[in-house]
Scaffold this active site. Structure first.
Site, PDB file in Angstrom:
ATOM      1  N   ARG A  71      27.966  32.137  13.047  1.00  9.19           N
ATOM      2  CA  ARG A  71      27.521  30.907  13.703  1.00  9.19           C
ATOM      3  C   ARG A  71      28.378  29.728  13.255  1.00  9.19           C
ATOM      4  NH1 ARG A  71      22.183  30.345  11.655  1.00  9.19           N
ATOM      5  NH2 ARG A  71      22.728  32.080  10.302  1.00  9.19           N
TER       6      ARG A  71
ATOM      7  N   HIS B 256      16.838  35.643   6.596  1.00  3.86           N
ATOM      8  CA  HIS B 256      18.123  35.317   7.213  1.00  3.86           C
ATOM      9  C   HIS B 256      18.023  35.530   8.715  1.00  3.86           C
ATOM     10  CE1 HIS B 256      22.382  35.231   8.136  1.00  3.86           C
ATOM     11  NE2 HIS B 256      22.642  34.868   6.897  1.00  3.86           N
TER      12      HIS B 256
END
Lengths: 657, 235, 247
Positions: free
Chosen positions: A273, A257
């Site tokens: 994000r 990740h």
């Protein structure tokens, strides 16, 4: 010897296991869930950002449907996924969200009218439709064409498992907590339950069942730096592997990740994000557009993680005494947004980093996050090689993620797989020929074998230290089987792990105290973990291509001509030091979406010889099909694979019935 | 029951505030205090003082105290195990509101006896309330130690109790309950200190009067605006 | 350390007791470790177990403050060990298991069993309307603000801190604790739950429920998720009194 009988034995109390047990129970079969910890403490809880389902309620999700979700998932998988399973999944995901909505999950809802969001670093005003007001909202996530991720602030997994575990209590499904399955009871062809250790008393029990399901989640703890909970040690994978009959699929596919906080490795959601957060380097420069002009920060996780490591290698990392890292900047989202939609992130930054993400950047670096590989099953969730053994969720490889999973598809998979496999497991139990005859001798033999193994460890007072073995294994995996892999490093890893395996057969403990004995737990688990680590490292060393999260610097291209196939690992004999690898080809001629460029990442790949013909055929079908349903049906019919109760189209605001 | 406990507590708490103001009128003057007592005896309504009115009020308060105590007993440690569990818990936690409850419990327990004695006295001799009557009781009747203990007990118990009532039922929560709670607690302490100071001063005043009046025990106060009348002396 | 201070030597004092070892008695055992930058009790305890004493029992799962496994008494107060930084504590840190819950061994207690019992007693799940949910249809709409309000209360992680911090729960075994009362408040708020105040009164309208609470508010003060327990219990109490008196 104490024997517990039940129809369905579910190993693992996370979302997949709970939902599966509820399915079986509601069809009239007794189910018992074994769990290392209270069910609500399972790692499903840590899913933050959300679950993908193509509801298309928000303005930015309008026009979304199963087809687009399907394509995003297959591209994300780098064509490693079983496309039929992906179809089953995307059609069931909206149903799963709606079921959970009825069960009490407080999904964040659409509010009509204007709202300010941040897209690509810019403040943008979005107007939500009146008719969508109050429906389940979606946010943006990596690798998706539409805003599709349904969420509950940034505690989606928490809210989901709370609701599902509560329903399991409502259905009076017993969860046997602090119980660990040490071995599956089987005769080489039929699985009949498990030998179980009570982690409170230390006592061994036998659970005998018509059907046994593994829903134990991932194996992140094979790595030093991981976002996974400390219980994610892959024990479900391991006991399946140790049967010698069941196979593990694609174990070399390990996801990293992009945004684990540095150095603790705790996850901060992709929602950061998705909601507009940016990745920046030591100089404060937003670097992702330089590498990925199309999707920028929101390319798939494998791609973003690689770009980050690449950027650090070029000398752009921020330096700290623990090493180098990059920055995640969510300050531009504003205080109100962070305090309502990214609350968990704020908490984590506050408690573990001592920073306020409203004002400060967050130190991040990729860490192990997801195990795409798992117990190989058919689309019904059953092992094709060990009858009566099922698997669901992260522990399974049925296989919807291929070589890279999209963010938001994991919690979605847990409940969807639980719903689907729950029905099939009930079908299995319904069939008279599957009534479990209790082979007392076999059960006794298995319990005695496990007892002997434990006694040997306890009696070996001057053996290898379990913690040391575990640390050495984790270091080896992190340094040699990480984001960038090479033949030489992988060979070193395989070699080192084989040595560790040999040493682990001589593991001992200092304490023989009855009860929990945590040292003993580490000792017997580390033996299994090293075997799993070997399936990853060995599988990765043999696969001489790059696909999804498996990236070989020495073979940087995806090679469909040679490697459009699934790795199957089995562990044939107790004294083996390597898994046996077999390969199962994926059939291009049956693919609804033939291999191509993902839309992000490397554009360079080696085609399968059958791809052009299939691609042409698909293009032709698109030109002539009456509608999207007819087109889909003509290319790859799948609905017959679903349990009858889960078939049927999904209603949307833009697609009313 | 919880409601009744709270309501009786609230009534007693408010009564105690009022009571404190009334007895503290001694600080203003003997006349003021005399006027207050006579007011309660109905003097200004009926023209004559009926101490029986006070007895009735006292009886009412006594009933309230009994009810309140009986209801509150539900929450007390019922046996030694529970007692140990709570004291250990309180000591380890070092949590203010938990400790305050312990004080509330202890003072409540003490008050149950002290108040009963005091109320019984008032019930039987309501006419003895007055600038000299009270002062004599305090000093020459040697009641002052009891009043001193009772003062602290009452003010702590009542202050904590009223604060707890507010958070218990969510009064004065406002938009920011955390800030309100802080304000409530400050108010609680301020009131407790205020009433303690007032109470100590009052007690001091009675003691002083009682000391000066020690040789004339039994004499009743006559307001300064009244010409002494021998008949008044015999109640 | 970043601020240039010398690293401290820490004494971690742990209440050790394994009820399954015959003759074992509760005792405090000291472990000396070196503090590290950003060290949490999760790191400290694992360091002790890896290097000094493999036999200590404690529970961690997510180690990120979201699963609620690692609640323990830290210097006398309940808290989540995983997100407690040693730098905020003294050089001697005393750790003990949560009271009220059944002891497994050392710092490990069985919160799961207690929580399951509480959930069963309070029927702590959304009582869904009779009849099949039509999964193909658009979900029922819900006001966005209401969804947020429900989530606010749904954030409970069942760590047990509120129960361990509760004077009433310490004295009375059957008290449902703030965790139970918060759940009732949460389901009461949820229009998907078919129950009425009458049903809720049956569940918590007594001294084991909301009327047993003495408003000591330690639950509110120790809750690692900062749930609004003070106001929710007060609110529930008012509603239950209304239900109990007016019917």
């Amino acid at each position: 010897m104490k024997i517990v009988y039940t129809d369905v034995l579910v190993i693992g109390g996370g979302l997949a296991g709970l939902r599966l047990a509820i399915g079986a129970k509601r069809r009239g079969h007794d189910a018992i869930i074994l769990s290392l910890v209270p069910a609500k403490r399972s790692h499903s809880k840590a899913a933050q950002g959300g679950m993908q389902a193509s509801l298309g309620n928000v303005a930015k999700g309008q026009g979304d449907n199963e087809d687009i979700h399907f394509e995003d998932t297959v591209r994300g998988s780098d064509w490693g996924a079983d496309q039929e399973v992906v179809r089953m999944f995307v059609n069931t995901a909206p149903k799963a969200v709606r079921e959970l909505a009825a069960w009490g999950v407080p999904w964040s809802r659409v509010r009509k009218g204007d709202r300010q969001v941040v897209i690509n670093g810019q403040k943008v005003t979005i107007t939500e439709r009146d008719e969508a007001h109050g429906t389940v909202a979606q946010r943006d996530f990596g690798g998706t064409k539409k805003w599709r991720t349904c969420y509950v602030a940034d505690a989606t997994g928490h809210a989901m498992i709370t609701a599902v575990a509560d329903q399991a209590i409502a259905d009076s499904i017993p969860v046997h907590e602090r119980k660990e399955a040490l071995a599956l009871i089987h005769d080489g062809g039929r699985c009949l339950g498990a030998v179980v250790r009570d982690l409170t008393t230390g006592e061994l029990l036998a659970y005998v069942a018509k059907a046994t399901a593994i829903a134990t989640g991932g194996a992140g703890r094979l790595y030093r730096s991981t976002t996974n909970a400390v219980i994610c040690e892959g024990m479900g994978h391991a006991i399946a592997l140790e049967t010698g009959a069941a196979a593990l699929g694609n174990m070399e596919a390990v996801q990293f990740h992009p945004t684990a906080i540095f150095p603790a490795g705790i996850l901060v959601t992709e929602g950061c994000r998705g909601d507009g957060g940016l990745l920046k380097d030591a100089k404060g420069h937003r670097f992702m557009p330089d590498y990925e002009p199309e999707k920028k920060e929101l390319a798939s996780r494998d791609v973003v993680s690689r770009r980050m490591e690449e950027h650090i290698k070029k000398g752009n990392g921020a330096k700290s005494r623990f090493g180098e890292h990059l920055w995640l900047d969510i300050t531009l989202l504003g205080e109100k947004h962070i305090h309502t939609n990214l609350r968990e992130v704020w908490d984590i930054c506050h408690y573990f980093l001592g920073v306020d993400p409203v004002k400060d950047f967050i130190a991040v670096r990729p860490a192990q996050h997801y195990t795409m590989g798992g117990v190989r099953t058919t689309p019904t969730g059953e092992s094709p090689t060990l009858k009566g053994l099922f698997a669901a969720g992260e522990a399974a490889c049925w296989d919807m993620h291929g070589f890279n999973r999209l963010g938001g598809n994991s919690v979605a998979e847990t409940v969807v797989a639980g719903m689907i496999v729950g029905e099939f497991i009930a079908d299995f139990c319904d069939r008279a020929e599957n009534a479990a005859t209790v082979p007392v001798g076999l059960v006794q033999e298995f319990v005695q074998r496990e007892q002997a193994k434990l006694s040997a460890i306890v009696d070996r007072r001057s053996g290898e230290d379990p913690s040391t073995l575990k640390l050495e294994m984790q270091d080896l995996m992190t340094s040699c089987v990480g984001i960038f892999r090479t033949g030489a490093e992988l060979e070193k890893a395989v070699d080192g792990l084989q040595k560790l395996l040999a040493r682990s057969r001589n593991v001992g403990v200092k304490s023989s105290a009855p009860g929990p004995n945590p040292e003993l737990v580490t000792a017997y688990r580390v033996q299994k973990m090293i075997k799993l680590a070997l399936t990853i490292a060995y599988g990765a060393s043999v696969r001489t291509e790059s696909r999804g999260a498996h990236f070989r610097s020495d073979f940087p291209r995806r090679n469909d001509a040679e490697w459009l196939k699934r790795t199957l690992a089995t562990w044939k004999g107790d004294s083996d030091t390597l898994p046996t690898l077999d390969y199962e080809p994926l059939d291009v001629k049956r693919m609804e979406l033939p291999p191509g460029w993902r839309g992000y990442g490397a554009k360079d790949y080696i085609d399968h010889p059958e791809t052009p013909a299939r691609a042409a055929l698909v293009e032709g079908a698109k030109a002539t099909a009456a509608d999207r349903f007819a087109l889909q049906q003509s290319l790859m019919p799948y609905e017959h694979l679903l349990p009858p109760v889960l078939r049927g189209r999904n209603e949307r605001i833009d697609e009313p019935f | 029951m919880d409601l009744a406990q709270s309501a009786s507590g609230l009534a007693l708490g408010l009564f105690m505030w009022g009571h404190m103001f009334f007895v503290s009128t001694i600080l203003i003057s003997k006349d003021a205090m005399w006027a207050v007592t006579k007011f309660f005896e109905g003097y200004f309504f009926f023209g004559t003082a009926y101490p029986g009115v006070v007895s009735a009020v006292v009886a009412g308060v006594l009933v309230l105290v009994m009810v309140h105590a009986f209801l509150a007993m539900r929450k007390f440690p019922a046996n030694y195990r529970q007692y140990r569990a709570f004291t250990g818990h309180r000591a380890l936690m070092g949590h203010e509101d938990t400790t305050l409850w312990w004080w509330q419990f202890l003072t409540g327990f003490a008050l149950f006896f002290l108040a009963a004695v005091h109320l019984y006295q008032m019930l039987m001799h309501p006419g003895d309330i007055g600038p000299y009557g009270s002062a004599d009781r305090v000093w020459s009747g040697r009641w002052w130690p009891i009043y001193l203990v009772m003062l602290f007990a009452v003010e702590l118990h009542g202050g904590i109790g009223l604060y707890r009532l507010c958070v218990k039922w969510g009064w004065f929560e406002g938009k920011d309950p955390a800030a309100s709670r802080k304000r409530l607690k400050t108010a609680k302490w301020a009131l407790t200190v205020f009433f303690l100071v007032l109470g100590l001063a009052t007690l001091g005043a009675y003691m002083k009067i009682g000391y000066e009046h020690r040789d004339l025990v039994g004499e009743r106060h006559t307001p300064s605006w009244v010409v002494p009348d021998p008949k008044e002396k015999a109640p | 350390m970043a601020d240039g201070q010398a690293l401290r030597k820490l004494t971690i004092r742990i209440l050790r007791y394994n009820p399954r070892v015959p003759g074992d008695v509760p005792r405090l055992q000291d472990y000396e470790i070196e503090e590290a930058d950003g060290m949490t009790l999760f790191i400290a305890l694992n360091d002790i177990r890896d290097r000094l004493d493999g036999s200590i029992a404690f529970d961690f799962v997510c180690r990120a403050g979201i699963c609620g496994s690692c609640a323990m008494m830290i210097d006398g107060r309940p808290g989540l060990a995983c997100r407690t930084l040693t730098k905020n504590l003294g050089a001697v840190i005393t750790l003990a298991p949560l009271p009220v819950f059944e002891l497994v061994a050392d710092l490990s207690v069985d919160t799961g069993k207690w929580m399951r019992g509480m959930s069963e007693r309070l029927e702590a799940w959304v009582h869904v309307k009779q009849g099949e949910i039509d999964l193909k249809r658009i979900e029922d709409r819900m006001d966005p603000d209401l969804a947020e309000e429900i989530f606010e209360l749904d954030r409970c992680i069942e760590c047990g801190c509120c129960v361990a911090g509760c004077g009433t729960a310490r004295m009375r075994d059957d008290f449902v604790g703030a965790v139970g009362l918060n759940k009732i408040a949460r389901f009461r708020l949820d229009p998907r739950d078919t129950r009425t105040d009458e049903d809720f009164y049956e569940l918590v309208g007594d001294d084991d429920g909301v009327f047993g609470c003495m408003s000591l508010l330690a639950c509110h003060d120790v809750c690692p998720k900062q749930l609004p327990l003070q106001t929710q219990i007060a609110f529930l109490r008012r509603k239950m009194v209304k239900q109990g008196t007016l019917g």
